[in-house]
Design an enzyme around this catalytic site. Sequence first.
Site, PDB file in Angstrom:
ATOM      1  N   THR A 185      -1.250   3.729   4.965  1.00 33.01           N
ATOM      2  CA  THR A 185      -0.266   4.752   4.630  1.00 33.01           C
ATOM      3  C   THR A 185       0.800   4.759   5.707  1.00 33.01           C
ATOM      4  O   THR A 185       0.485   4.585   6.880  1.00 33.01           O
ATOM      5  CB  THR A 185      -0.974   6.115   4.633  1.00 33.01           C
ATOM      6  OG1 THR A 185      -1.914   6.126   3.561  1.00 33.01           O
ATOM      7  CG2 THR A 185      -0.006   7.260   4.479  1.00 33.01           C
ATOM      8  N   THR A 229       2.067   6.980   0.359  1.00 36.37           N
ATOM      9  CA  THR A 229       1.089   5.911   0.141  1.00 36.37           C
ATOM     10  C   THR A 229       0.852   5.670  -1.344  1.00 36.37           C
ATOM     11  O   THR A 229       1.123   6.558  -2.168  1.00 36.37           O
ATOM     12  CB  THR A 229      -0.258   6.311   0.797  1.00 36.37           C
ATOM     13  OG1 THR A 229      -1.142   5.197   0.784  1.00 36.37           O
ATOM     14  CG2 THR A 229      -0.924   7.466   0.076  1.00 36.37           C
ATOM     15  N   SER A 283       0.821  -1.216   0.000  1.00 41.89           N
ATOM     16  CA  SER A 283       0.000   0.000   0.000  1.00 41.89           C
ATOM     17  C   SER A 283       0.854   1.264   0.000  1.00 41.89           C
ATOM     18  O   SER A 283       0.347   2.367   0.181  1.00 41.89           O
ATOM     19  CB  SER A 283      -0.916   0.001   1.226  1.00 41.89           C
ATOM     20  OG  SER A 283      -0.152  -0.179   2.397  1.00 41.89           O
ATOM     21  N   ARG A 319      -7.230   9.885  -8.781  1.00 47.50           N
ATOM     22  CA  ARG A 319      -7.737  10.145  -7.418  1.00 47.50           C
ATOM     23  C   ARG A 319      -6.558  10.473  -6.488  1.00 47.50           C
ATOM     24  O   ARG A 319      -5.520   9.822  -6.507  1.00 47.50           O
ATOM     25  CB  ARG A 319      -8.474   8.905  -6.907  1.00 47.50           C
ATOM     26  CG  ARG A 319      -9.013   9.049  -5.474  1.00 47.50           C
ATOM     27  CD  ARG A 319      -8.067   8.457  -4.447  1.00 47.50           C
ATOM     28  NE  ARG A 319      -8.637   8.468  -3.100  1.00 47.50           N
ATOM     29  CZ  ARG A 319      -7.962   8.164  -2.005  1.00 47.50           C
ATOM     30  NH1 ARG A 319      -6.687   7.833  -2.085  1.00 47.50           N
ATOM     31  NH2 ARG A 319      -8.537   8.205  -0.822  1.00 47.50           N
ATOM     32  N   VAL A 320      -6.735  11.503  -5.692  1.00 48.09           N
ATOM     33  CA  VAL A 320      -5.716  11.891  -4.720  1.00 48.09           C
ATOM     34  C   VAL A 320      -6.352  11.856  -3.337  1.00 48.09           C
ATOM     35  O   VAL A 320      -7.456  12.374  -3.140  1.00 48.09           O
ATOM     36  CB  VAL A 320      -5.157  13.292  -5.032  1.00 48.09           C
ATOM     37  CG1 VAL A 320      -4.230  13.770  -3.924  1.00 48.09           C
ATOM     38  CG2 VAL A 320      -4.415  13.290  -6.371  1.00 48.09           C
ATOM     39  N   GLY A 321      -5.674  11.248  -2.409  1.00 40.20           N
ATOM     40  CA  GLY A 321      -6.183  11.172  -1.035  1.00 40.20           C
ATOM     41  C   GLY A 321      -5.621  12.275  -0.166  1.00 40.20           C
ATOM     42  O   GLY A 321      -5.125  13.296  -0.647  1.00 40.20           O
ATOM     43  N   THR A 325      -3.996   8.214   8.773  1.00 48.22           N
ATOM     44  CA  THR A 325      -4.166   7.073   7.879  1.00 48.22           C
ATOM     45  C   THR A 325      -5.652   6.739   7.830  1.00 48.22           C
ATOM     46  O   THR A 325      -6.385   7.052   8.761  1.00 48.22           O
ATOM     47  CB  THR A 325      -3.324   5.858   8.351  1.00 48.22           C
ATOM     48  OG1 THR A 325      -3.497   4.780   7.431  1.00 48.22           O
ATOM     49  CG2 THR A 325      -3.703   5.396   9.742  1.00 48.22           C
ATOM     50  N   GLY A 326      -6.080   6.142   6.764  1.00 45.26           N
ATOM     51  CA  GLY A 326      -7.495   5.789   6.646  1.00 45.26           C
ATOM     52  C   GLY A 326      -8.130   6.429   5.432  1.00 45.26           C
ATOM     53  O   GLY A 326      -7.449   6.738   4.458  1.00 45.26           O
ATOM     54  N   HIS A 327      -9.425   6.632   5.504  1.00 43.63           N
ATOM     55  CA  HIS A 327     -10.167   7.182   4.356  1.00 43.63           C
ATOM     56  C   HIS A 327      -9.787   8.636   4.104  1.00 43.63           C
ATOM     57  O   HIS A 327     -10.242   9.542   4.799  1.00 43.63           O
ATOM     58  CB  HIS A 327     -11.665   7.104   4.607  1.00 43.63           C
ATOM     59  CG  HIS A 327     -12.197   5.723   4.498  1.00 43.63           C
ATOM     60  ND1 HIS A 327     -12.372   4.907   5.579  1.00 43.63           N
ATOM     61  CD2 HIS A 327     -12.555   5.004   3.415  1.00 43.63           C
ATOM     62  CE1 HIS A 327     -12.837   3.734   5.168  1.00 43.63           C
ATOM     63  NE2 HIS A 327     -12.956   3.776   3.866  1.00 43.63           N
ATOM     64  N   GLY A 328      -8.988   8.819   3.073  1.00 42.29           N
ATOM     65  CA  GLY A 328      -8.462  10.146   2.793  1.00 42.29           C
ATOM     66  C   GLY A 328      -9.534  11.194   2.575  1.00 42.29           C
ATOM     67  O   GLY A 328      -9.381  12.348   2.988  1.00 42.29           O
TER      68      GLY A 328
HETATM   69  C1  SD4 Z   1      -5.629   7.570   1.199  1.00 40.52           C
HETATM   70  N1  SD4 Z   1      -5.163   7.873   3.539  1.00 40.52           N
HETATM   71  O1  SD4 Z   1      -5.135   7.535   0.093  1.00 40.52           O
HETATM   72  C2  SD4 Z   1      -4.814   7.109   2.373  1.00 40.52           C
HETATM   73  C3  SD4 Z   1      -4.999   5.647   2.538  1.00 40.52           C
HETATM   74  C4  SD4 Z   1      -4.782   5.102   3.902  1.00 40.52           C
HETATM   75  O2  SD4 Z   1      -5.276   3.493   5.497  1.00 40.52           O
HETATM   76  O3  SD4 Z   1      -4.095   5.619   4.710  1.00 40.52           O
HETATM   77  N2  SD4 Z   1      -5.422   4.010   4.247  1.00 40.52           N
HETATM   78  O4  SD4 Z   1      -6.791   7.929   1.398  1.00 40.52           O
END
Ligand code: SD4
Length: 337
Positions: free
Chosen positions: A195, A213, A93, A223-225, A246-249
């Site tokens: 990430t 990430t 990832s 797509r950019v997070g 980290t998580g849903h950007g």
């Molecule tokens: C994103 N935050 O691209 C990143 C992905 C991530 O755990 O960290 N997922 O949205």
Amino acid sequence: MKQQKNNRKIFIQKTGLALLAGISKPLVGFGNTAATKTATIKNGTTKPVVISTWDFGLKANEGAWKILQNTGNALDAVEAGVKITEADPNERSVGYGGRPDRDGKVTLDACIMDHQYNIGSVAALEHIKHPISVARAIMEKTPHVMLVGDGALQFALSMGFPKENLLIEASKKEYEEWLIKSEYKPKVNIENHDTIGLLALDTNGNLSGACTTSGMAFKMHGRVGDSPIIGAGLYVDNQIGAATATGHGEEVIRMTGAHLVVEFMRMGHSPEKACKKAVERIIDICKIRNKNIKDIQVGFIALNKNGEFGSFCIQSGFQYAVYNQDGNHLHKSAHAI
Ligand code: SD4
């Protein structure tokens, strides 16, 4: 490590497409050893300190610590640390070996910030194994703070970064399997979208941070997070502290997560409390938007000027790694639900 990976996988719930549309205290002494120079701070914490997201943070911390223990600076440390994860094909990832987007292209996002508000960021970058170093080059060698896509690639090549194929066989195979249904339903951590965000406090008391990430697997091309967005995926204020996400950007960008965590620390909250308050903001926003919080995962980590650290996430299971005078250890994050 395998077990940790499994934990990582199980803790995040599915998310649907819907979700996608104390501050300074004086130093009182030095606890230096031959191998590691550390300064003891009044409250018992020490510097240097490195903190990073997930279990792969343990390896990244080692790289950062090598620099910090020789009184290197936090900026060099954060870059060296996350480069370890970027180069590791087993980490699917981040960087080399990262999963591709829905067009089969590996596109990388990264940013870096130092103790003097210098920032560099790169988004949707292809073919370059170390986007964090490209972000740093943008910070140090251009008048700009962010380059994206083809322009970022051209810049990287002009700086001598080698052009490489980042799509490893395992990712290609997964992509081909994914293509059969082509369902765009990213599930953070089930698909390992993790990430690496890494923060460091050096022996001079300066903070820096890095975040890198490959983003969500099978995302839309382009797509950019949050990870390359200064203020969302990462923020450093050397007067106060630093934070990364980290998580849903999409959810982190919506509430400029990392900056908010730092602002909560500025108000006097501990790193953990600051992360908790930022998570509560996501929960509030979710209510307003009639979204189900169970479909979202976001984790924050934070480090303040005193070397105190903390974390908070929405759903249980997020882990982070801390390297300080006590060694390099994995911690379970506190969580909201
Ligand atoms: C994103 N935050 O691209 C990143 C992905 C991530 O755990 O960290 N997922 O949205």
